[in-house]
Enzyme design. Sequence first.
Site, PDB file in Angstrom:
ATOM      1  N   ARG A 172       0.822  -1.219   0.000  1.00 51.63           N
ATOM      2  CA  ARG A 172       0.000   0.000   0.000  1.00 51.63           C
ATOM      3  C   ARG A 172       0.853   1.265   0.000  1.00 51.63           C
ATOM      4  NH1 ARG A 172      -5.370   1.906   1.392  1.00 51.63           N
ATOM      5  NH2 ARG A 172      -5.337   3.673   2.814  1.00 51.63           N
TER       6      ARG A 172
ATOM      7  N   ILE B 186      -6.994   7.957  -1.519  1.00 52.89           N
ATOM      8  CA  ILE B 186      -6.896   6.497  -1.512  1.00 52.89           C
ATOM      9  C   ILE B 186      -7.809   6.033  -0.385  1.00 52.89           C
ATOM     10  CG2 ILE B 186      -4.737   6.654  -0.157  1.00 52.89           C
ATOM     11  CD1 ILE B 186      -3.883   3.959  -1.232  1.00 52.89           C
ATOM     12  N   SER B 187      -8.677   5.063  -0.668  1.00 50.56           N
ATOM     13  CA  SER B 187      -9.694   4.652   0.304  1.00 50.56           C
ATOM     14  C   SER B 187      -9.065   4.027   1.546  1.00 50.56           C
ATOM     15  CB  SER B 187     -10.658   3.640  -0.323  1.00 50.56           C
ATOM     16  OG  SER B 187     -11.217   4.153  -1.506  1.00 50.56           O
ATOM     17  N   GLN B 188      -9.832   4.060   2.628  1.00 53.06           N
ATOM     18  CA  GLN B 188      -9.457   3.393   3.883  1.00 53.06           C
ATOM     19  C   GLN B 188      -9.255   1.889   3.599  1.00 53.06           C
ATOM     20  OE1 GLN B 188     -12.836   3.254   6.421  1.00 53.06           O
ATOM     21  NE2 GLN B 188     -11.694   2.844   8.278  1.00 53.06           N
TER      22      GLN B 188
END
Length: 217
Positions: free
Chosen positions: A36, A62-64
């Site tokens: 990530r 950027i999503s959780q």
Amino acid sequence: MTAKWEEQAEHMVTEQIVARGVRNPRVLLAIRKTPRHLFVPEPYRDESWSDYPLPIGYGQTISQPFIVAYMTELLDLPPRARVLEIGTGSGYQAAVLAHLADEVHTIERIPELAEHARHVLRLLDLDHVHVHVGDGSQGLPEFAPYDGILVAAAAPKAPPALLEQLAPGGKLVLPVGDRGFQHLERWTRQPDGGFRRETKDAVAFVPLIGEDGWPAS
Ligand code: SAH
């Protein structure tokens, strides 16, 4: 960064993802295998494994991690799947999908984000991920039908073009609601060509901008 990234990924999976109920082993493995931190811009890199979304520029995020895992689990992909993601952003969600599908198409409206995502995905040798630029609210008919379509931006309603591009048994997972607050929906194409809709958790995504999304301003 202190711990090796694989250890941070492991910790994130246990504390944020399994703890909240995502159990599909293939999904958990895909998350563990995806670095990530490579998708997070430098000023935030130390926070890559934290339990929240992060800025990636151009007003996008950027999503959780949990949301990425949960939406991926909801897609419930069959083996050898062909998948479409709307809203490439950093490319992280596409990289996770790459471990679960034979072919991933992802479409982004901001060319600079698409180019950066392409670069990181190439670095990871994920050659079966194809990054496109355009309005994903119309899907990507050239490569349809898809076993799964995941929308990483909030729509006012499920775009008809996306429903049309689902294979029989295919699933569309997307946030539906207003610009600030939505619920996840999962639409499954039935054998008779109709759709079953399920409503899931409350979420907050950036808006889907486009013909079947929100206006740009
Ligand atoms: N999946 C991403 C998170 C994306 S945030 C990740 O893993 O990092 C949502 C993205 O959707 C933004 O980059 C935004 O530019 C993009 N977007 C918004 N409307 C779009 C549209 N109509 N077509 C394609 N991309 C869109």
